[in-house]
Design an enzyme around this catalytic site. Sequence first.
Site, PDB file in Angstrom:
ATOM      1  N   SER A 190      -8.373  11.681   2.580  1.00 22.15           N
ATOM      2  CA  SER A 190      -9.227  12.269   2.156  1.00 22.15           C
ATOM      3  C   SER A 190      -8.535  13.231   0.933  1.00 22.15           C
ATOM      4  O   SER A 190      -7.424  13.141   0.615  1.00 22.15           O
ATOM      5  CB  SER A 190     -10.078  13.212   3.075  1.00 22.15           C
ATOM      6  OG  SER A 190      -9.296  13.718   4.099  1.00 22.15           O
ATOM      7  N   THR A 247      -2.178  -2.186   8.681  1.00 25.04           N
ATOM      8  CA  THR A 247      -2.386  -3.449   8.458  1.00 25.04           C
ATOM      9  C   THR A 247      -1.046  -4.193   8.019  1.00 25.04           C
ATOM     10  O   THR A 247      -0.271  -3.712   7.106  1.00 25.04           O
ATOM     11  CB  THR A 247      -3.367  -3.940   7.303  1.00 25.04           C
ATOM     12  OG1 THR A 247      -4.475  -3.100   7.579  1.00 25.04           O
ATOM     13  CG2 THR A 247      -3.485  -5.134   6.912  1.00 25.04           C
ATOM     14  N   ASN A 289       0.141  10.758   7.227  1.00 23.98           N
ATOM     15  CA  ASN A 289      -1.157  10.468   7.826  1.00 23.98           C
ATOM     16  C   ASN A 289      -2.216  11.446   8.062  1.00 23.98           C
ATOM     17  O   ASN A 289      -3.303  10.781   8.501  1.00 23.98           O
ATOM     18  CB  ASN A 289      -0.744   9.764   9.295  1.00 23.98           C
ATOM     19  CG  ASN A 289      -0.121   8.445   9.182  1.00 23.98           C
ATOM     20  OD1 ASN A 289      -0.422   7.344   8.664  1.00 23.98           O
ATOM     21  ND2 ASN A 289       1.241   8.345   9.581  1.00 23.98           N
ATOM     22  N   LYS A 310       3.675  -6.760   4.233  1.00 19.53           N
ATOM     23  CA  LYS A 310       3.347  -5.664   3.792  1.00 19.53           C
ATOM     24  C   LYS A 310       2.978  -4.818   5.019  1.00 19.53           C
ATOM     25  O   LYS A 310       2.579  -5.218   6.157  1.00 19.53           O
ATOM     26  CB  LYS A 310       2.257  -5.595   2.810  1.00 19.53           C
ATOM     27  CG  LYS A 310       1.051  -5.811   3.220  1.00 19.53           C
ATOM     28  CD  LYS A 310      -0.025  -4.710   4.085  1.00 19.53           C
ATOM     29  CE  LYS A 310       0.152  -3.268   3.576  1.00 19.53           C
ATOM     30  NZ  LYS A 310      -0.452  -2.446   4.194  1.00 19.53           N
ATOM     31  N   GLU A 348       6.235   4.420   7.550  1.00 19.08           N
ATOM     32  CA  GLU A 348       5.917   5.862   6.987  1.00 19.08           C
ATOM     33  C   GLU A 348       6.656   7.128   7.609  1.00 19.08           C
ATOM     34  O   GLU A 348       6.294   7.579   8.700  1.00 19.08           O
ATOM     35  CB  GLU A 348       4.198   6.008   7.237  1.00 19.08           C
ATOM     36  CG  GLU A 348       3.474   5.128   6.230  1.00 19.08           C
ATOM     37  CD  GLU A 348       1.927   5.084   6.680  1.00 19.08           C
ATOM     38  OE1 GLU A 348       1.650   5.634   7.592  1.00 19.08           O
ATOM     39  OE2 GLU A 348       1.159   4.562   5.817  1.00 19.08           O
ATOM     40  N   THR A 356       1.012  -1.222  -0.015  1.00 16.72           N
ATOM     41  CA  THR A 356      -0.308  -0.085   0.070  1.00 16.72           C
ATOM     42  C   THR A 356       0.841   1.304  -0.036  1.00 16.72           C
ATOM     43  O   THR A 356       1.384   1.600  -0.960  1.00 16.72           O
ATOM     44  CB  THR A 356      -1.079  -0.140   1.304  1.00 16.72           C
ATOM     45  OG1 THR A 356      -0.226  -0.189   2.388  1.00 16.72           O
ATOM     46  CG2 THR A 356      -2.020  -0.857   0.946  1.00 16.72           C
TER      47      THR A 356
END
Lengths: 383, 383
Positions: B383, B179, B378, B168, B259, B146
């Site tokens: 959106s 996840t 994040n 992942k 991240e 992802t």
Amino acid sequence: MSVTHPAGFVAAGTAIGLKSTGAKDLALVVNQGPRFDSATVFTSNRCKANPVLWSEQVVKDGVVKAVVLNSGGANCYTGPEGFQTTHEVAEAVASKLGIGAIDVVVCSTGLIGLRNDRQTLLDGVTAVHGLLSAEGGNDAAEAIMTTDSVSKQVVVERDGWSVGGMAKGAGMLAPALATMLVVITTDAEVPAAVLDKALRDATRVSFDRLDSDGCQSTNDTVTVMASGASGVTPTAEELTAALTEACTSLAMQLLADAEGADHEIAITTVNAASEDEAVEVGRSVARSNLFKAAVFGNDPNWGRVLASIGTTTAAFDPADLDVAMNGVWVCKNSGPGEDPATVDLTPRQVTVTIDLKAGDAEATVWTNDLTHAYVHENSAYSS
Amino acid sequence: MSVTHPAGFVAAGTAIGLKSTGAKDLALVVNQGPRFDSATVFTSNRCKANPVLWSEQVVKDGVVKAVVLNSGGANCYTGPEGFQTTHEVAEAVASKLGIGAIDVVVCSTGLIGLRNDRQTLLDGVTAVHGLLSAEGGNDAAEAIMTTDSVSKQVVVERDGWSVGGMAKGAGMLAPALATMLVVITTDAEVPAAVLDKALRDATRVSFDRLDSDGCQSTNDTVTVMASGASGVTPTAEELTAALTEACTSLAMQLLADAEGADHEIAITTVNAASEDEAVEVGRSVARSNLFKAAVFGNDPNWGRVLASIGTTTAAFDPADLDVAMNGVWVCKNSGPGEDPATVDLTPRQVTVTIDLKAGDAEATVWTNDLTHAYVHENSAYSS
């Protein structure tokens, strides 16, 4: 005026050179009686700063006559040397006031692990003592600021008596780290035991529900002193209500000034099986960096709210949770609800409502969003 | 090659249109036997995604013949409709392979609350089935990415048998949210019960000690399948060692790709009264935003480490803690130690060592620093 608003109190704040900026850094608040009842709550962190170790002894008998507070150094993890500094500061204040050191609460805030220069503090006590006055509340509130951008003060008026208060803290609030220092005064006539219960009831629903960044301080202290100078004895309920109003106002001022925050977020959990479970759920959401970063990005990401709720032990059906953000029920029955696009997260105030459908208790926990400015301030603060 | 390295496995990964970027988004890993022993661990989050609810039933008998995984949508909090999608995907895979759906584990990852288009998935099953091959491991690993910047794969070679794996995950690792999906294969001949214990022992010291951002996912799944195709039966110890090596490698790959992180931080707690207490202490430090922001700022702020330790229930003397950062004992006996200026925090790898002086147990917890990029990714993800 804040802490000097109720009758029977004098205070002062001045610059003694602990802060490199030359800003005020030493405050003194003195109860002139006729009564000296007090109550105090401290950080629950097991690693406590030297002023907390000292003050824990001071407050045991319910009598506190003065609180001396310095910014510019937390005197935490500074060893026996640091404890000795705290002790000598208390002795110096006591000597000036003609009281015993065992009635002097000491508070410190600033960097951890930094020794404060003892002589600077002792000289400072003489200076601040010379400035004591019934108009000194504002100076005292300014002298305890660290990364605070404004001083935090409150006055609650009642019929014939009042409550005043000042606070500092702008991060590490859980209700803890970065140090939250609060001094509350009242001229009500209240036995220490009643004051103690009222203070605990008030802090339980105010400072204890503030969770700005999940970090818990080593120096947090909330002390209330009652002078009895008004001659009025409120009921326990009246006292608790007034202290709760004062503590909540100060807590909201702390929240609004939290380091680097763009939003104040009120997380209200309703229909919980118990108040404790409502607090547990609210706190879990308040500690989710993913949720907090999403609010910073004005993203009504209810999935991150549910994921946080799922880490708690509260009673609920994972398939039947509702979540509203700013009044829009974006999640119904643990699935998509009203259109998230209709949620406007641009205002500074954000509300999250979580319906657990498991009982009739509720509680609100307050937090801030996670922003670039938070990361910046807290990566640049020390070195 | 990863999951297709051990004998008895085929895999594939392809783009079916779930991801708007057109990148690969559906993976299938199939055990061709002769044995079909398996073991699985799932997220401990109580709010579980539909694929987890399905797969929990699948794994109960210790038999798993295929794992189908999609990125581009977590199928979490999507209600009965979403569960039906998961079920139909399992049925479609089973039908293509001539097995029962109850032997097909389903994993999904991506945004929470988003329904995946069912027909796209069902058509995709036909497509990915047509691509199955003994060289498909790499494509499968790519199809589950992802926000991962690289695919995570591992091969552990033993004498006559091997272990392969893919993973992942690039955030929300606690060992949870965002996840983390992991599929491990081995051609060893191992009864399911032995496999289960070995997997739990391996994840306990690898994925379970990764706490990138304290957030726990709704979809995490780690499945191991054993084909027995090598005809070799390792001892339980040999199996556990090989699985631990594979899981640790994958965990370190996840950590390195978290991240927005600038640093990988290994927090080792030594001389604890128990391994659990060492983990509790490490995790409390790993979850301190203040500590993590300080590391981002290359600031060896040991005060924030002690403040985190103080929130735990572990046995220690608050006045006698030692802390080293990158080998420099900046805190000795809970006070200032060696000069913090000598700590170089510019390398990506940071070590923190905490000496509790309370026993002889130790454990390492891994985390990342808190950076501007973390906040950015994040706050902008959804959106």
